[in-house]
Write a protein that holds these residues in place. Structure first.
Motif, PDB file in Angstrom:
ATOM      1  N   ARG A   1       0.886  -1.166   0.000  1.00 12.42           N
ATOM      2  CA  ARG A   1       0.000   0.000   0.000  1.00 12.42           C
ATOM      3  C   ARG A   1       0.922   1.213   0.000  1.00 12.42           C
ATOM      4  O   ARG A   1       1.823   1.312   0.838  1.00 12.42           O
ATOM      5  N   THR A   2       0.708   2.137  -0.940  1.00 14.55           N
ATOM      6  CA  THR A   2       1.552   3.321  -1.042  1.00 14.55           C
ATOM      7  C   THR A   2       0.726   4.551  -0.710  1.00 14.55           C
ATOM      8  O   THR A   2      -0.327   4.772  -1.301  1.00 14.55           O
ATOM      9  N   ILE A   3       1.209   5.342   0.231  1.00 13.40           N
ATOM     10  CA  ILE A   3       0.559   6.578   0.643  1.00 13.40           C
ATOM     11  C   ILE A   3       1.514   7.711   0.299  1.00 13.40           C
ATOM     12  O   ILE A   3       2.664   7.726   0.756  1.00 13.40           O
ATOM     13  N   THR A   4       1.047   8.675  -0.518  1.00 19.78           N
ATOM     14  CA  THR A   4       1.892   9.775  -0.953  1.00 19.78           C
ATOM     15  C   THR A   4       1.239  11.099  -0.579  1.00 19.78           C
ATOM     16  O   THR A   4       0.069  11.323  -0.875  1.00 19.78           O
ATOM     17  N   PHE A   5       2.017  11.964   0.082  1.00 20.97           N
ATOM     18  CA  PHE A   5       1.611  13.337   0.379  1.00 20.97           C
ATOM     19  C   PHE A   5       2.485  14.247  -0.466  1.00 20.97           C
ATOM     20  O   PHE A   5       3.694  14.046  -0.545  1.00 20.97           O
ATOM     21  N   THR A   6       1.872  15.268  -1.059  1.00 18.98           N
ATOM     22  CA  THR A   6       2.641  16.231  -1.825  1.00 18.98           C
ATOM     23  C   THR A   6       1.969  17.594  -1.735  1.00 18.98           C
ATOM     24  O   THR A   6       0.744  17.680  -1.658  1.00 18.98           O
ATOM     25  N   ALA A   7       2.787  18.645  -1.721  1.00 18.07           N
ATOM     26  CA  ALA A   7       2.271  20.007  -1.668  1.00 18.07           C
ATOM     27  C   ALA A   7       3.359  20.972  -2.099  1.00 18.07           C
ATOM     28  O   ALA A   7       4.542  20.724  -1.861  1.00 18.07           O
ATOM     29  N   PRO A   8       2.968  22.091  -2.716  1.00 16.36           N
ATOM     30  CA  PRO A   8       3.973  23.099  -3.075  1.00 16.36           C
ATOM     31  C   PRO A   8       4.400  23.887  -1.841  1.00 16.36           C
ATOM     32  O   PRO A   8       3.609  24.116  -0.922  1.00 16.36           O
ATOM     33  N   ASP A   9       5.659  24.259  -1.817  1.00 10.76           N
ATOM     34  CA  ASP A   9       6.247  25.094  -0.765  1.00 10.76           C
ATOM     35  C   ASP A   9       6.167  24.486   0.633  1.00 10.76           C
ATOM     36  O   ASP A   9       6.171  25.212   1.636  1.00 10.76           O
ATOM     37  N   VAL A  10       6.077  23.189   0.722  1.00  6.10           N
ATOM     38  CA  VAL A  10       6.045  22.488   2.015  1.00  6.10           C
ATOM     39  C   VAL A  10       7.054  21.335   1.930  1.00  6.10           C
ATOM     40  O   VAL A  10       6.915  20.476   1.060  1.00  6.10           O
ATOM     41  N   PRO A  11       8.040  21.292   2.826  1.00  7.84           N
ATOM     42  CA  PRO A  11       8.986  20.158   2.773  1.00  7.84           C
ATOM     43  C   PRO A  11       8.288  18.852   3.171  1.00  7.84           C
ATOM     44  O   PRO A  11       7.377  18.841   4.000  1.00  7.84           O
ATOM     45  N   GLY A  12       8.735  17.757   2.593  1.00 11.37           N
ATOM     46  CA  GLY A  12       8.125  16.450   2.838  1.00 11.37           C
ATOM     47  C   GLY A  12       8.191  16.002   4.281  1.00 11.37           C
ATOM     48  O   GLY A  12       7.340  15.241   4.735  1.00 11.37           O
ATOM     49  N   MET A  13       9.178  16.483   5.030  1.00 15.17           N
ATOM     50  CA  MET A  13       9.313  16.045   6.417  1.00 15.17           C
ATOM     51  C   MET A  13       8.190  16.569   7.301  1.00 15.17           C
ATOM     52  O   MET A  13       7.994  16.094   8.413  1.00 15.17           O
ATOM     53  N   VAL A  14       7.403  17.535   6.809  1.00 15.08           N
ATOM     54  CA  VAL A  14       6.290  18.087   7.577  1.00 15.08           C
ATOM     55  C   VAL A  14       5.087  17.139   7.579  1.00 15.08           C
ATOM     56  O   VAL A  14       4.308  17.115   8.518  1.00 15.08           O
ATOM     57  N   PHE A  15       4.967  16.340   6.537  1.00 13.56           N
ATOM     58  CA  PHE A  15       3.818  15.438   6.427  1.00 13.56           C
ATOM     59  C   PHE A  15       3.923  14.324   7.465  1.00 13.56           C
ATOM     60  O   PHE A  15       5.016  13.824   7.745  1.00 13.56           O
ATOM     61  N   PRO A  16       2.776  13.909   8.020  1.00 20.21           N
ATOM     62  CA  PRO A  16       2.819  12.872   9.060  1.00 20.21           C
ATOM     63  C   PRO A  16       3.127  11.495   8.475  1.00 20.21           C
ATOM     64  O   PRO A  16       2.726  11.191   7.351  1.00 20.21           O
TER      65      PRO A  16
END
Length: 175
Positions: free
Chosen positions: A9-24
């Motif tokens: 199962r792959t869960i991907t978070f992405t957003a502009p101007d937000v570093p990936g380490m911020v995502f839970p």
């Protein structure tokens, strides 16, 4: 699905101007009867001064035995900057029915007999090894020649003390 099978199962978070380490991180948890292995990746991309943050969690589930297992639903809440609202997304739960794998069932049936046989064999070898060690100790104590032969046998395993490459004053004084 049969015991021994695996799926991811792959869960991907992405957003502009937000570093990936911020995502839970995805809370994979533990489920009795399933092996759960998580690989977490931060895949941030920068292009011309803009940042696109991405976090990808790949969760591998391995069905260890037959039975019915439930992977619980997971909710994520975040603040949507475009709509200026708090939003929630739910990743649905999943119930798995895992059947007995005949290939694993026959292997596990023979395992218990082979484990008993192996433990008997190990205890026999341990007893034999102890008897040989006692005999060697007895011979070492009685014979000087045997001690020399044994010492010569273990000479290659002794540490070799080398001179220091950059001797200090203290090491030169010890000479």
């Amino acid at each position: 699905m049969m015991a021994g099978a695996a799926f991811t199962r792959t869960i991907t978070f992405t957003a502009p101007d937000v570093p990936g380490m911020v995502f839970p991180p995805f809370p994979a948890g533990q489920i009795d009867g399933l092996g759960i292995y998580t690989k977490r990746q931060l895949l941030d991309q920068t292009d011309g001064g803009s940042l696109r943050g991405e976090r990808r969690d790949v969760v591998t589930y391995v069905c260890k035995r037959a039975g019915e297992f439930t992977i619980p639903a997971t909710q994520y809440t975040w603040f949507d900057l475009e709509t200026q609202q708090l939003r929630t997304t739910e990743l649905p739960g999943q119930t798995l029915k895992v059947a007995v794998n005949p290939a694993l069932a026959t292997a596990s049936g023979t395992d218990s007999a082979s484990v008993v046989a192996a433990s008997r064999s190990i205890s026999w070898w341990m007893l034999t090894g102890l008897a040989v060690a006692a005999l060697l100790l007895l011979l070492v104590g009685k014979s000087a020649r045997f001690r020399h032969v044994l010492a010569d046998l273990f000479t290659p395993f002794r540490p070799l003390h080398l001179q220091p490459l950059n001797p200090t004053e203290r090491s030169q004084q010890q000479k």
